[in-house]
Design a protein around this motif. Structure first.
Motif, PDB file in Angstrom:
ATOM      1  N   HIS A  68      66.754  21.043  50.170  1.00 29.36           N
ATOM      2  CA  HIS A  68      65.614  21.460  50.987  1.00 29.36           C
ATOM      3  C   HIS A  68      66.049  22.017  52.337  1.00 29.36           C
ATOM      4  CE1 HIS A  68      63.941  18.621  48.053  1.00 29.36           C
ATOM      5  NE2 HIS A  68      62.918  19.454  48.070  1.00 29.36           N
ATOM      6  N   LEU A  69      67.251  22.528  52.393  1.00 27.70           N
ATOM      7  CA  LEU A  69      67.805  23.055  53.643  1.00 27.70           C
ATOM      8  C   LEU A  69      66.987  24.211  54.201  1.00 27.70           C
ATOM      9  CD1 LEU A  69      70.234  22.620  55.520  1.00 27.70           C
ATOM     10  CD2 LEU A  69      71.446  24.341  54.224  1.00 27.70           C
ATOM     11  N   SER A  70      66.391  24.988  53.321  1.00 24.15           N
ATOM     12  CA  SER A  70      65.616  26.147  53.797  1.00 24.15           C
ATOM     13  C   SER A  70      64.437  25.722  54.667  1.00 24.15           C
ATOM     14  CB  SER A  70      65.131  26.976  52.616  1.00 24.15           C
ATOM     15  OG  SER A  70      64.306  26.183  51.775  1.00 24.15           O
ATOM     16  N   LEU A  71      63.919  24.525  54.480  1.00 25.04           N
ATOM     17  CA  LEU A  71      62.807  24.050  55.309  1.00 25.04           C
ATOM     18  C   LEU A  71      63.216  23.898  56.772  1.00 25.04           C
ATOM     19  CD1 LEU A  71      61.185  21.337  53.028  1.00 25.04           C
ATOM     20  CD2 LEU A  71      60.330  23.631  53.529  1.00 25.04           C
ATOM     21  N   LEU A  72      64.499  23.669  57.020  1.00 24.08           N
ATOM     22  CA  LEU A  72      64.963  23.499  58.389  1.00 24.08           C
ATOM     23  C   LEU A  72      64.957  24.814  59.169  1.00 24.08           C
ATOM     24  CD1 LEU A  72      67.888  21.011  57.713  1.00 24.08           C
ATOM     25  CD2 LEU A  72      65.563  20.498  58.454  1.00 24.08           C
ATOM     26  N   PHE A  73      64.796  25.932  58.468  1.00 23.68           N
ATOM     27  CA  PHE A  73      64.748  27.221  59.143  1.00 23.68           C
ATOM     28  C   PHE A  73      63.327  27.610  59.541  1.00 23.68           C
ATOM     29  CE2 PHE A  73      68.750  27.468  56.815  1.00 23.68           C
ATOM     30  CZ  PHE A  73      69.594  27.846  57.848  1.00 23.68           C
ATOM     31  N   VAL A  74      62.338  26.839  59.125  1.00 28.31           N
ATOM     32  CA  VAL A  74      60.947  27.152  59.463  1.00 28.31           C
ATOM     33  C   VAL A  74      60.725  27.143  60.974  1.00 28.31           C
ATOM     34  CG1 VAL A  74      58.566  26.343  59.228  1.00 28.31           C
ATOM     35  CG2 VAL A  74      60.046  26.468  57.226  1.00 28.31           C
ATOM     36  N   PRO A  75      61.204  26.126  61.727  1.00 32.22           N
ATOM     37  CA  PRO A  75      60.988  26.170  63.178  1.00 32.22           C
ATOM     38  C   PRO A  75      61.630  27.396  63.841  1.00 32.22           C
ATOM     39  CG  PRO A  75      61.625  23.970  62.507  1.00 32.22           C
ATOM     40  CD  PRO A  75      61.805  24.862  61.312  1.00 32.22           C
ATOM     41  N   ALA A  76      62.796  27.789  63.383  1.00 26.72           N
ATOM     42  CA  ALA A  76      63.443  28.975  63.952  1.00 26.72           C
ATOM     43  C   ALA A  76      62.620  30.220  63.661  1.00 26.72           C
ATOM     44  CB  ALA A  76      64.857  29.122  63.392  1.00 26.72           C
ATOM     45  N   GLY A  77      62.110  30.334  62.447  1.00 25.18           N
ATOM     46  CA  GLY A  77      61.261  31.472  62.092  1.00 25.18           C
ATOM     47  C   GLY A  77      59.985  31.489  62.906  1.00 25.18           C
ATOM     48  N   ALA A  78      59.387  30.311  63.119  1.00 30.42           N
ATOM     49  CA  ALA A  78      58.169  30.234  63.935  1.00 30.42           C
ATOM     50  C   ALA A  78      58.458  30.642  65.373  1.00 30.42           C
ATOM     51  CB  ALA A  78      57.596  28.824  63.884  1.00 30.42           C
ATOM     52  N   GLY A  79      59.621  30.271  65.883  1.00 30.25           N
ATOM     53  CA  GLY A  79      60.001  30.670  67.245  1.00 30.25           C
ATOM     54  C   GLY A  79      60.168  32.169  67.371  1.00 30.25           C
ATOM     55  N   ILE A  80      60.733  32.784  66.352  1.00 31.92           N
ATOM     56  CA  ILE A  80      60.901  34.240  66.372  1.00 31.92           C
ATOM     57  C   ILE A  80      59.540  34.928  66.347  1.00 31.92           C
ATOM     58  CG2 ILE A  80      61.704  36.210  65.006  1.00 31.92           C
ATOM     59  CD1 ILE A  80      64.165  34.537  64.324  1.00 31.92           C
ATOM     60  N   VAL A  81      58.627  34.415  65.519  1.00 31.09           N
ATOM     61  CA  VAL A  81      57.285  35.005  65.453  1.00 31.09           C
ATOM     62  C   VAL A  81      56.563  34.813  66.782  1.00 31.09           C
ATOM     63  CG1 VAL A  81      55.028  34.781  64.346  1.00 31.09           C
ATOM     64  CG2 VAL A  81      57.093  34.811  62.964  1.00 31.09           C
ATOM     65  N   ARG A  82      56.725  33.631  67.384  1.00 33.98           N
ATOM     66  CA  ARG A  82      56.051  33.361  68.656  1.00 33.98           C
ATOM     67  C   ARG A  82      56.559  34.280  69.758  1.00 33.98           C
ATOM     68  NH1 ARG A  82      56.392  28.421  72.625  1.00 33.98           N
ATOM     69  NH2 ARG A  82      54.466  28.783  73.761  1.00 33.98           N
ATOM     70  N   HIS A  83      57.823  34.603  69.742  1.00 34.11           N
ATOM     71  CA  HIS A  83      58.420  35.457  70.770  1.00 34.11           C
ATOM     72  C   HIS A  83      58.712  36.852  70.222  1.00 34.11           C
ATOM     73  CE1 HIS A  83      58.774  32.120  73.549  1.00 34.11           C
ATOM     74  NE2 HIS A  83      59.269  31.387  72.550  1.00 34.11           N
ATOM     75  N   ALA A  84      57.838  37.321  69.355  1.00 31.96           N
ATOM     76  CA  ALA A  84      58.051  38.629  68.720  1.00 31.96           C
ATOM     77  C   ALA A  84      58.136  39.746  69.746  1.00 31.96           C
ATOM     78  CB  ALA A  84      56.936  38.909  67.715  1.00 31.96           C
ATOM     79  N   GLY A  85      57.377  39.661  70.806  1.00 26.68           N
ATOM     80  CA  GLY A  85      57.424  40.698  71.841  1.00 26.68           C
ATOM     81  C   GLY A  85      58.789  40.800  72.476  1.00 26.68           C
ATOM     82  N   THR A  86      59.373  39.664  72.788  1.00 26.61           N
ATOM     83  CA  THR A  86      60.713  39.657  73.384  1.00 26.61           C
ATOM     84  C   THR A  86      61.743  40.177  72.397  1.00 26.61           C
ATOM     85  OG1 THR A  86      60.072  37.727  74.690  1.00 26.61           O
ATOM     86  CG2 THR A  86      62.419  38.177  74.513  1.00 26.61           C
ATOM     87  N   VAL A  87      61.601  39.757  71.142  1.00 25.55           N
ATOM     88  CA  VAL A  87      62.532  40.218  70.112  1.00 25.55           C
ATOM     89  C   VAL A  87      62.433  41.730  69.945  1.00 25.55           C
ATOM     90  CG1 VAL A  87      63.103  40.097  67.655  1.00 25.55           C
ATOM     91  CG2 VAL A  87      62.599  38.010  68.903  1.00 25.55           C
ATOM     92  N   LEU A  88      61.206  42.264  69.949  1.00 28.64           N
ATOM     93  CA  LEU A  88      61.030  43.710  69.820  1.00 28.64           C
ATOM     94  C   LEU A  88      61.552  44.454  71.043  1.00 28.64           C
ATOM     95  CD1 LEU A  88      57.506  43.935  68.149  1.00 28.64           C
ATOM     96  CD2 LEU A  88      59.721  44.466  67.130  1.00 28.64           C
ATOM     97  N   ALA A  89      61.353  43.881  72.221  1.00 27.76           N
ATOM     98  CA  ALA A  89      61.817  44.541  73.452  1.00 27.76           C
ATOM     99  C   ALA A  89      63.340  44.630  73.492  1.00 27.76           C
ATOM    100  CB  ALA A  89      61.298  43.785  74.669  1.00 27.76           C
ATOM    101  N   HIS A  90      63.991  43.599  72.998  1.00 26.70           N
ATOM    102  CA  HIS A  90      65.454  43.578  73.028  1.00 26.70           C
ATOM    103  C   HIS A  90      66.047  43.809  71.648  1.00 26.70           C
ATOM    104  CE1 HIS A  90      65.287  42.212  77.137  1.00 26.70           C
ATOM    105  NE2 HIS A  90      64.485  41.198  76.788  1.00 26.70           N
ATOM    106  N   GLY A  91      65.238  44.303  70.719  1.00 26.10           N
ATOM    107  CA  GLY A  91      65.673  44.504  69.340  1.00 26.10           C
ATOM    108  C   GLY A  91      66.921  45.353  69.183  1.00 26.10           C
ATOM    109  N   PRO A  92      66.965  46.551  69.807  1.00 24.47           N
ATOM    110  CA  PRO A  92      68.170  47.374  69.654  1.00 24.47           C
ATOM    111  C   PRO A  92      69.437  46.677  70.165  1.00 24.47           C
ATOM    112  CG  PRO A  92      66.362  48.695  70.480  1.00 24.47           C
ATOM    113  CD  PRO A  92      65.899  47.275  70.494  1.00 24.47           C
TER     114      PRO A  92
END
Length: 128
Positions: A68-92
């Protein structure tokens, strides 16, 4: 199951304590994993006739956690979605850093492999 989880969490805690006390640049859970590895190696050397880890509760708990290791990546994925604007701004910049570090890692790994192969006397390329 409780003793096996306690052992895993105890090793993680011991690693965290070591990392903080000695101000090591290594994360505590990594040190805890190394401590667990050393303990298992010591167990094998002291008791060669001991049961295999897979048959013990520690093996069962570890198997469930790995399954069930993949479940441990859910918080990281949620953090990326929450900070999508920052990720998009610094995406390149992030993409460039990711690609460059991956390429550099592959180059260094190949270089080290060739050097170690030369040191041990084995050819880097197999004879055909």
């Amino acid at each position: 199951m409780i003793p096996a989880l306690s052992l895993l969490l105890g090793c993680q805690l011991a690693g965290e304590i070591l990392a903080r006390l000695l101000a090591l640049p290594v994360p505590g859970p990594v040190l805890g994993l190394a401590l667990l590895f050393l303990a298992l190696q010591l167990r094998t050397r002291l008791r060669p006739d001991a049961a295999a880890i897979e048959t013990l509760p520690l093996g069962a708990v570890s198997g469930v956690l790995l399954a069930h290791l993949s479940l441990l990546f859910v918080p990281a994925g949620a953090g990326i979605v929450r900070h999508a604007g920052t990720v998009l701004a610094h995406g390149p910049s992030l993409l460039a850093a990711l690609l460059l570090s991956t390429a550099l890692t592959l180059i260094v790994t190949a270089f080290v492999f060739v050097k170690v192969a030369a040191l041990v006397g084995s050819p880097a390329e197999p004879d055909r």
